[in-house]
Design a protein around this motif. Structure first.
Motif, PDB file in Angstrom:
ATOM      1  N   LYS A   1      23.913  57.347  30.826  1.00  0.00           N
ATOM      2  CA  LYS A   1      25.007  57.872  31.637  1.00  0.00           C
ATOM      3  C   LYS A   1      26.022  56.763  31.901  1.00  0.00           C
ATOM      4  O   LYS A   1      25.660  55.643  32.259  1.00  0.00           O
ATOM      5  N   LEU A   2      27.303  57.102  31.730  1.00  0.00           N
ATOM      6  CA  LEU A   2      28.350  56.096  31.925  1.00  0.00           C
ATOM      7  C   LEU A   2      28.320  55.526  33.334  1.00  0.00           C
ATOM      8  O   LEU A   2      28.534  54.328  33.534  1.00  0.00           O
ATOM      9  N   GLU A   3      28.063  56.377  34.327  1.00  0.00           N
ATOM     10  CA  GLU A   3      28.078  55.883  35.706  1.00  0.00           C
ATOM     11  C   GLU A   3      26.941  54.907  35.997  1.00  0.00           C
ATOM     12  O   GLU A   3      26.971  54.182  36.990  1.00  0.00           O
ATOM     13  N   ASP A   4      25.935  54.834  35.117  1.00  0.00           N
ATOM     14  CA  ASP A   4      24.837  53.887  35.296  1.00  0.00           C
ATOM     15  C   ASP A   4      25.073  52.555  34.594  1.00  0.00           C
ATOM     16  O   ASP A   4      24.325  51.602  34.804  1.00  0.00           O
ATOM     17  N   LEU A   5      26.099  52.491  33.760  1.00  0.00           N
ATOM     18  CA  LEU A   5      26.362  51.260  33.015  1.00  0.00           C
ATOM     19  C   LEU A   5      27.194  50.283  33.840  1.00  0.00           C
ATOM     20  O   LEU A   5      28.198  50.666  34.439  1.00  0.00           O
ATOM     21  N   VAL A   6      26.775  49.049  33.869  1.00  0.00           N
ATOM     22  CA  VAL A   6      27.542  47.976  34.494  1.00  0.00           C
ATOM     23  C   VAL A   6      27.774  46.911  33.424  1.00  0.00           C
ATOM     24  O   VAL A   6      26.838  46.449  32.774  1.00  0.00           O
ATOM     25  N   VAL A   7      29.049  46.556  33.233  1.00  0.00           N
ATOM     26  CA  VAL A   7      29.426  45.560  32.236  1.00  0.00           C
ATOM     27  C   VAL A   7      29.911  44.325  32.989  1.00  0.00           C
ATOM     28  O   VAL A   7      30.813  44.419  33.817  1.00  0.00           O
ATOM     29  N   THR A   8      29.306  43.174  32.711  1.00  0.00           N
ATOM     30  CA  THR A   8      29.727  41.920  33.326  1.00  0.00           C
ATOM     31  C   THR A   8      30.631  41.189  32.344  1.00  0.00           C
ATOM     32  O   THR A   8      30.203  40.823  31.250  1.00  0.00           O
ATOM     33  N   LEU A   9      31.888  41.022  32.745  1.00  0.00           N
ATOM     34  CA  LEU A   9      32.869  40.350  31.885  1.00  0.00           C
ATOM     35  C   LEU A   9      33.016  38.892  32.317  1.00  0.00           C
ATOM     36  O   LEU A   9      33.283  38.615  33.484  1.00  0.00           O
ATOM     37  N   PRO A  10      32.874  37.961  31.372  1.00  0.00           N
ATOM     38  CA  PRO A  10      33.073  36.547  31.706  1.00  0.00           C
ATOM     39  C   PRO A  10      34.548  36.165  31.566  1.00  0.00           C
ATOM     40  O   PRO A  10      35.248  36.643  30.671  1.00  0.00           O
ATOM     41  N   TYR A  11      35.021  35.323  32.470  1.00  0.00           N
ATOM     42  CA  TYR A  11      36.371  34.787  32.382  1.00  0.00           C
ATOM     43  C   TYR A  11      36.308  33.351  31.855  1.00  0.00           C
ATOM     44  O   TYR A  11      35.265  32.704  31.905  1.00  0.00           O
ATOM     45  N   ALA A  12      37.430  32.854  31.364  1.00  0.00           N
ATOM     46  CA  ALA A  12      37.498  31.509  30.789  1.00  0.00           C
ATOM     47  C   ALA A  12      37.130  30.432  31.807  1.00  0.00           C
ATOM     48  O   ALA A  12      36.619  29.380  31.438  1.00  0.00           O
ATOM     49  N   ASP A  13      37.385  30.703  33.101  1.00  0.00           N
ATOM     50  CA  ASP A  13      37.091  29.690  34.127  1.00  0.00           C
ATOM     51  C   ASP A  13      35.624  29.682  34.553  1.00  0.00           C
ATOM     52  O   ASP A  13      35.243  28.958  35.465  1.00  0.00           O
ATOM     53  N   GLY A  14      34.789  30.487  33.893  1.00  0.00           N
ATOM     54  CA  GLY A  14      33.363  30.514  34.204  1.00  0.00           C
ATOM     55  C   GLY A  14      32.959  31.589  35.200  1.00  0.00           C
ATOM     56  O   GLY A  14      31.768  31.814  35.405  1.00  0.00           O
ATOM     57  N   THR A  15      33.918  32.249  35.832  1.00  0.00           N
ATOM     58  CA  THR A  15      33.591  33.324  36.758  1.00  0.00           C
ATOM     59  C   THR A  15      33.359  34.622  35.974  1.00  0.00           C
ATOM     60  O   THR A  15      33.669  34.708  34.785  1.00  0.00           O
ATOM     61  N   THR A  16      32.811  35.617  36.650  1.00  0.00           N
ATOM     62  CA  THR A  16      32.563  36.910  36.022  1.00  0.00           C
ATOM     63  C   THR A  16      33.016  38.023  36.959  1.00  0.00           C
ATOM     64  O   THR A  16      33.213  37.801  38.161  1.00  0.00           O
ATOM     65  N   VAL A  17      33.179  39.216  36.385  1.00  0.00           N
ATOM     66  CA  VAL A  17      33.478  40.400  37.184  1.00  0.00           C
ATOM     67  C   VAL A  17      32.614  41.536  36.656  1.00  0.00           C
ATOM     68  O   VAL A  17      32.476  41.717  35.444  1.00  0.00           O
ATOM     69  N   ASP A  18      31.976  42.263  37.570  1.00  0.00           N
ATOM     70  CA  ASP A  18      31.188  43.428  37.200  1.00  0.00           C
ATOM     71  C   ASP A  18      32.098  44.638  37.159  1.00  0.00           C
ATOM     72  O   ASP A  18      32.874  44.882  38.087  1.00  0.00           O
ATOM     73  N   CYS A  19      31.991  45.395  36.075  1.00  0.00           N
ATOM     74  CA  CYS A  19      32.834  46.568  35.869  1.00  0.00           C
ATOM     75  C   CYS A  19      31.975  47.787  35.601  1.00  0.00           C
ATOM     76  O   CYS A  19      30.881  47.694  35.046  1.00  0.00           O
ATOM     77  N   GLY A  20      32.519  48.929  35.977  1.00  0.00           N
ATOM     78  CA  GLY A  20      31.915  50.199  35.630  1.00  0.00           C
ATOM     79  C   GLY A  20      32.715  50.839  34.517  1.00  0.00           C
ATOM     80  O   GLY A  20      33.881  50.510  34.299  1.00  0.00           O
ATOM     81  N   VAL A  21      32.087  51.757  33.810  1.00  0.00           N
ATOM     82  CA  VAL A  21      32.749  52.445  32.703  1.00  0.00           C
ATOM     83  C   VAL A  21      33.424  53.687  33.249  1.00  0.00           C
ATOM     84  O   VAL A  21      32.773  54.602  33.730  1.00  0.00           O
ATOM     85  N   TYR A  22      34.745  53.696  33.199  1.00  0.00           N
ATOM     86  CA  TYR A  22      35.521  54.858  33.634  1.00  0.00           C
ATOM     87  C   TYR A  22      35.555  55.910  32.543  1.00  0.00           C
ATOM     88  O   TYR A  22      35.446  57.103  32.797  1.00  0.00           O
ATOM     89  N   SER A  23      35.709  55.469  31.294  1.00  0.00           N
ATOM     90  CA  SER A  23      35.847  56.415  30.194  1.00  0.00           C
ATOM     91  C   SER A  23      35.290  55.810  28.916  1.00  0.00           C
ATOM     92  O   SER A  23      35.314  54.595  28.730  1.00  0.00           O
ATOM     93  N   TYR A  24      34.800  56.688  28.060  1.00  0.00           N
ATOM     94  CA  TYR A  24      34.341  56.317  26.731  1.00  0.00           C
ATOM     95  C   TYR A  24      35.076  57.224  25.757  1.00  0.00           C
ATOM     96  O   TYR A  24      35.167  58.431  25.963  1.00  0.00           O
TER      97      TYR A  24
END
Length: 135
Positions: free
Chosen positions: A7-30
């Motif tokens: 299920k898309l609402e169960d997926l969490v994607v962690t995106l890394p940034y160049a400065d070493g930080t990350t942001v957790d994202c949810g999937v709005y659409s596929y």
């Protein structure tokens, strides 16, 4: 909606940034365009709530051997533009669904109603003998 049985609402994607930080994202659409699969991501507020005040982020998505999503940065500007254009055409209906929290049955009814609509002509200066306006 699902991606490879998840299920898309169960997926969490962690995106890394160049400065070493990350942001957790949810999937709005596929969605799929030209035989490639894409996710439209939004940052999360809390554990699973999408932050609709943020901008959407588009990423290509593939799957590994265990059918888990692998998110890839879209490096080609043309490919990104094609995916963004397709996504923007989807947006109004999905926004309505989210805003009014429609049930699956209500979404299906709207989709059925929309599928019966036939656009037979357009009104434009090229089609009608009327001078084009300023806007």
């Amino acid at each position: 909606m699902e991606f490879m049985g998840k299920k898309l609402e169960d997926l969490v994607v962690t995106l890394p940034y160049a400065d070493g930080t990350t942001v957790d994202c949810g999937v709005y659409s596929y969605f799929e365009v030209n035989n490639k699969k894409y996710f439209a991501l939004l940052p999360l507020k809390g554990e699973k709530e999408l932050d609709f005040s943020a901008s959407y982020m588009l990423y290509e998505v593939q799957e590994d051997e265990e059918h888990n999503p692998i998110v890839l940065y879209i490096e080609n500007d043309y490919e990104y533009a094609v995916a963004a254009q397709y996504f923007s055409k989807q947006l109004p209906k999905k926004t309505i669904y989210e805003r009014f929290k429609l049930s699956t049955a209500e979404k299906d009814r709207i989709d059925a109603d929309i599928s019966r609509i036939t656009i037979v002509n357009e009104v434009s200066p090229a089609k009608v003998n009327v001078a084009e306006g300023e806007n």
